[in-house]
Write an enzyme that holds these catalytic residues in place. Structure first.
Site, PDB file in Angstrom:
ATOM      1  N   GLU A  41       1.313  -0.758  -0.330  1.00 32.85           N
ATOM      2  CA  GLU A  41      -0.163  -0.336   0.131  1.00 32.85           C
ATOM      3  C   GLU A  41       1.198   1.296  -0.258  1.00 32.85           C
ATOM      4  OE1 GLU A  41      -2.894   0.453   3.529  1.00 32.85           O
ATOM      5  OE2 GLU A  41      -3.268   2.777   2.356  1.00 32.85           O
ATOM      6  N   ARG A 268       5.986 -12.930   8.822  1.00 31.40           N
ATOM      7  CA  ARG A 268       6.652 -11.705   8.533  1.00 31.40           C
ATOM      8  C   ARG A 268       7.722 -11.454   9.520  1.00 31.40           C
ATOM      9  NH1 ARG A 268       2.941  -7.572   8.866  1.00 31.40           N
ATOM     10  NH2 ARG A 268       4.864  -6.231   9.916  1.00 31.40           N
ATOM     11  N   LYS A 278       5.190   0.126   9.020  1.00 30.13           N
ATOM     12  CA  LYS A 278       4.702   1.904   8.748  1.00 30.13           C
ATOM     13  C   LYS A 278       4.656   3.146   9.500  1.00 30.13           C
ATOM     14  CE  LYS A 278       3.360   0.502   4.153  1.00 30.13           C
ATOM     15  NZ  LYS A 278       2.590  -0.105   3.236  1.00 30.13           N
TER      16      LYS A 278
HETATM   17  P1  ATP Z   1       3.603  -2.541   7.522  1.00 24.65           P
HETATM   18  O1  ATP Z   1       2.685  -3.017   8.624  1.00 24.65           O
HETATM   19  O2  ATP Z   1       4.705  -1.669   7.655  1.00 24.65           O
HETATM   20  O3  ATP Z   1       2.556  -0.608   7.308  1.00 24.65           O
HETATM   21  P2  ATP Z   1       2.019  -4.240   5.661  1.00 24.65           P
HETATM   22  O4  ATP Z   1       1.246  -5.021   5.703  1.00 24.65           O
HETATM   23  O5  ATP Z   1       1.118  -2.748   6.108  1.00 24.65           O
HETATM   24  O6  ATP Z   1       3.334  -2.867   6.715  1.00 24.65           O
HETATM   25  P3  ATP Z   1       1.543  -3.428   2.795  1.00 24.65           P
HETATM   26  O7  ATP Z   1       2.422  -2.294   2.287  1.00 24.65           O
HETATM   27  O8  ATP Z   1       0.749  -3.760   2.966  1.00 24.65           O
HETATM   28  O9  ATP Z   1       2.108  -3.358   4.365  1.00 24.65           O
HETATM   29  O10 ATP Z   1       2.701  -4.662   2.411  1.00 24.65           O
HETATM   30  C1  ATP Z   1       3.129  -5.240   1.264  1.00 24.65           C
HETATM   31  C2  ATP Z   1       3.254  -6.654   1.185  1.00 24.65           C
HETATM   32  O11 ATP Z   1       4.529  -6.639   2.150  1.00 24.65           O
HETATM   33  C3  ATP Z   1       2.209  -7.717   1.915  1.00 24.65           C
HETATM   34  O12 ATP Z   1       1.955  -8.499   1.208  1.00 24.65           O
HETATM   35  C4  ATP Z   1       3.158  -7.608   3.378  1.00 24.65           C
HETATM   36  O13 ATP Z   1       2.422  -8.937   3.923  1.00 24.65           O
HETATM   37  C5  ATP Z   1       4.295  -7.636   3.071  1.00 24.65           C
HETATM   38  N1  ATP Z   1       4.935  -7.399   4.534  1.00 24.65           N
HETATM   39  C6  ATP Z   1       4.559  -6.253   5.389  1.00 24.65           C
HETATM   40  N2  ATP Z   1       5.431  -6.420   6.217  1.00 24.65           N
HETATM   41  C7  ATP Z   1       6.311  -7.039   6.121  1.00 24.65           C
HETATM   42  C8  ATP Z   1       6.973  -8.309   7.046  1.00 24.65           C
HETATM   43  N3  ATP Z   1       7.559  -7.516   8.712  1.00 24.65           N
HETATM   44  N4  ATP Z   1       7.810  -9.343   6.647  1.00 24.65           N
HETATM   45  C9  ATP Z   1       7.563  -9.906   5.282  1.00 24.65           C
HETATM   46  N5  ATP Z   1       6.297  -9.459   4.410  1.00 24.65           N
HETATM   47  C10 ATP Z   1       5.958  -8.443   4.777  1.00 24.65           C
HETATM   48 MG    MG Z   2      -1.177  -3.609   5.212  1.00 26.42          MG
END
Ligand code: ATP
Ligand code: MG
Length: 767
Positions: A41, A268, A278
């Site tokens: 996102e 993760r 984020k």
């Molecule tokens: P955040 O929790 O940092 O906001 P998010 O999951 O909201 O991260 P997205 O932009 O939705 O961020 O993530 C894009 C992709 O990255 C998703 O498929 C998510 O599963 C993966 N992802 C995010 N954080 C991690 C992590 N710590 N380890 C592995 N994959 C991750």
């Molecule tokens: Mg997310």
């Protein structure tokens, strides 16, 4: 290795996802296609956790000749921004991955998604609900109690279609209505209790502007975006496990033509001492705990890039942690190890003094500047490249390398003592100059012209080697030392931020070879760590260096030493007589060393014990490590070879110094010489001193590790001994030793034994 091989995740042990994909290929589920996606996102910068997902998704696409889409999951108008879209593309590319033409935006599918929603309504599987947010929450029930039906659940298809159309047309305010799936308010999975599919948001979207005032929820948009793009394996993190049922429900209930994507979850990445979210990163940026998203202390990709980490090291790290199904924390030391391991092989070594202490060499001619040819890769013998290192009467050394009242085991400079200047001469401290406050401000030393590095030092030996720069030629630079951003492994709040995470040193001096105006350069400052020229703040001739990583893991080391100190003070617990006796001979300092060598340097118990219990030997060991930081090899050599020599000798009586031992161990590690030859060289060093490299060169002792040189000799030996070849082929495999011995003899014992063995074996089995 081709780039493609390098980018793909280690396939030796297939992770569970690749096992699933193999099976899907075997059953021809997707006609052999493998299509993954990375769906961020655009509401913040990418972090190291995303790197794991990127390496996984793009890595799988690489491995299976498939493709990986970069999809911006931009369905929430309130948080998204083009700034983030751009930074995400830059980061993915920098990490070494390419989506080719496959960049997509969920917002491009708004029209299609709307049509799917209408279809669900027409099928009687979705309805417009007019409960407010709070009521919806109350009606949902709890994990232990089922929910109850919304009073709007029974609306007719026509009424739902009418309301949904008017929702889109902007007739209602935010929150007045939502579209919900009609599933099961008693489902044990809360996500299945009539989940929201659309909500009203009168907000400007960074791409679609004011075209829309209803926006799809993640669960509705994601599975359908996957479907629209022909994704086969939709890989996400474990927190989406419960969403999978809804993912499947939407795709199945719409009765879409097959095949359709399936969702798989993996653990993760969580890293110690930092945050990978984020939201939390945004807070650090907005509240100015750090200087922007690319602050080198952050775990963002842009921060790591600015700090100087290489994309290779990040990829290798992601590879090394594996793909698991259970969440766990990864020790940041593991990441730092990957960074170090990568840089160690690549970057030139230079000299930089971070906290200068002026040294005047009294017997060196006033106006003279000598240019010393110093190799950039002293740790990697065959690698070429050197620079001219100026030496003159006034030099700077590191403040810490001088101790007026040296503690035991301190082998660097102190009054009346000698130390070697890296690549240059041995100097002796003659006089200490202090200011009115009694602080040391200058040293007066003398140098011994006969001791130039690499020359025959005439039997002179010193234990320590320190770095330095010539004052008249050095450039003043700024150095930024970074420590962990949080002082606890699992930070909860911003109160856990480490107040000392950044140390700025503005009075550092670097040798002139580094002054060329080059960007994107990394160096090892000998004994200090790996450094990167800051790409933003190095302007107008000013040079700012970021420390990427230290040479050793001093952090856990310091923590552990503290810990072991505490342990020593603890009242004694019951111990076996034997252990007690052992413990009795170790001083608390020795015990702390023992623990440190085992826990942090990874030495085996026996070797750690031999070294740790002797303060002199430990000091020497650590000096060697300063020059060549491979604890296992160095420990091995010191415990097995050197310590034997010290049975009836003192370290101070040795005719060589720590740097020379480092050089010798390194020659073994690099495969330049064999252990056997190393022992011969060591004998000579014990007798006459001298640099191992010089001995190797003067006597032509280099190990032959080039197959092209060995093969002709092997061929000759095989041709000359046909009977033995026949006997070998008839089963007398122990004749292998005969062939090895023959070739060894012809090479004067210099053939690389492992390579030789392999080559002969291959010849004998294939011919
Ligand atoms: P955040 O929790 O940092 O906001 P998010 O999951 O909201 O991260 P997205 O932009 O939705 O961020 O993530 C894009 C992709 O990255 C998703 O498929 C998510 O599963 C993966 N992802 C995010 N954080 C991690 C992590 N710590 N380890 C592995 N994959 C991750
Ligand atoms: Mg997310």
């Amino acid at each position: 290795m081709t780039e493609k091989d390098e980018l793909s995740v280690n396939t030796k042990h297939k992770d569970f996802l690749r096992v699933i994909i193999d099976e899907d290929i075997r059953t021809n589920k997707y006609g052999g296609n493998v299509v993954t996606r990375f769906p961020p996102e655009p509401n913040g910068f990418l972090h190291i956790g995303h790197a794991k997902s990127i390496c996984l998704n793009f890595g799988i696409a690489n491995d299976y000749n498939g493709r990986c889409h970069l999809r911006f999951d931009d369905t929430d108008p309130t948080k998204e921004d083009m700034l983030y879209v751009n930074s995400i593309q830059e980061d993915v590319r920098w990490l070494g991955f390419d989506w080719n033409d496959n960049m997509f935006f969920a917002s491009d599918y708004f029209e299609k998604l709307y049509d799917y929603a209408v279809q669900l309504i027409k099928m009687g599987k979705a309805y417009v609900c007019s409960l407010n947010e709070q009521e919806i929450r109350e009606y949902r029930g709890t994990i232990t109690e089922s929910g109850k039906h919304s009073s709007y659940r029974g609306r007719s298809i026509e009424e739902n279609l009418d309301l949904f159309t008017r929702m889109r047309a902007g007739e209602f305010k935010d929150g007045e209505h939502v579209l919900r799936a009609k599933i099961d308010m008693a489902s044990p999975n809360m996500k299945m209790r009539d989940p929201l599919l659309y909500r009203i948001r009168h907000a400007n979207h960074y791409r679609t502007g004011d075209n829309w005032c209803i926006y799809p929820m993640y669960d509705f948009a994601h599975c359908l975006s996957d479907y629209i793009e022909g994704i086969t394996h939709s890989i996400c993190t474990l927190e989406f496990e419960n969403n999978r049922e809804l993912y499947d429900w939407i795709l199945d209930e719409l009765e879409l033509s097959l095949p359709r994507p399936y969702q798989y979850e993996f653990a993760r990445l969580n890293l110690d001492y930092t945050v990978v979210s984020k939201r939390k990163l945004l807070e650090l940026v907005e509240k100015k705990y750090v200087n922007g998203w690319d602050d080198p202390r952050l775990s963002t990709i842009s921060g790591l890039r600015r700090r100087g980490c290489t994309p290779e090291s990040i990829r290798r790290f992601c590879d090394s942690i594996g793909i698991a199904k259970a969440n766990n924390n990864v020790d940041i030391a593991q990441f730092e190890f990957c960074i170090r391991d990568d840089l160690n092989q690549k970057v030139p070594r230079v000299l930089c003094v971070l906290r200068p202490l002026k040294v005047i060499i009294e017997n060196y001619p006033d106006e003279q500047t000598e240019m010393i040819d110093a190799p950039y890769y002293p740790h990697d013998v065959p690698k070429e490249g050197s620079r001219k290192l100026p030496f003159s009467k006034v030099i700077y050394i590191e403040r810490d390398d001088f101790m007026e009242n040296p503690s035991k085991g301190f082998y660097r400079l102190s009054p009346g003592q000698e130390v070697r200047l890296r690549h240059a001469y041995i100097i002796r401290c003659e006089q200490v100059i202090k200011n009115a406050n009694g602080e040391v401000v200058e040293l007066r030393c003398t140098y011994d012209p006969a001791t130039k590095s690499g020359a025959d030092t005439g039997g002179k030996k010193v234990k320590g080697t320190i770095h330095w720069v010539a004052a008249n030629q050095a450039k003043r630079v700024e150095v930024r030392l970074y420590d962990r951003l949080f002082s606890v492994p699992n930070p909860d709040t911003l109160d856990d931020v480490n107040p000392n995470s950044l140390e700025v040193l503005t009075d550092c001096y670097i040798e002139p070879a580094v002054v060329e105006e080059k960007l994107d350069v990394r160096y090892q400052f000998e004994r200090q760590g790996y450094f990167y020229l800051d790409p933003i703040d190095s302007v107008d001739g000013k040079m700012v260096f970021n420390r990427i990583v230290q040479l050793k893991d001093s952090w856990t080391r310091a923590a552990k030493v503290e810990e072991s100190k505490k342990e020593v003070k603890k009242p004694e617990v019951k111990q076996s007589a034997e252990v007690k006796q052992e413990a009795a001979v170790l001083t608390p300092e020795a015990e702390a060393r023992l623990k440190r060598y085992q826990d942090n340097l990874g030495l085996n118990a026996e070797i750690a014990d031999i070294i740790a219990k002797d303060a002199d030997l430990s000091g020497f060991f650590e000096e060697v490590l300063y020059v060549y930081n491979n604890a296992n090899s160095v420990g091995n050599f010191i415990a097995n070879e050197l310590s034997r020599e010290l049975k009836d000798k003192n370290i101070s009586e040795l005719s060589f110094d720590a740097a020379q031992v480092a050089e010798l161990v390194e020659l073994i590690d690099k495969g330049t010489i064999s252990w056997k030859i190393a022992k011969d060289i060591f004998e000579e060093m014990l007798e006459k001193g001298g640099s191992p490299k010089a001995i190797v060169e003067s006597k032509g002792l280099m190990q032959i590790s080039d197959a092209r040189l060995l093969v002709p000799i092997i061929d000759k030996v095989i041709a000359n001994n046909p009977e033995n070849v026949t006997k070998y082929k008839e089963g007398r495999t122990n004749l292998l030793g005969f062939f090895v011995g023959q070739v060894m003899k012809q090479t004067g014992g210099k053939a690389n034994p492992k390579l030789l063995n392999d080559l002969i074996l291959e010849k004998l089995t294939n011919n």
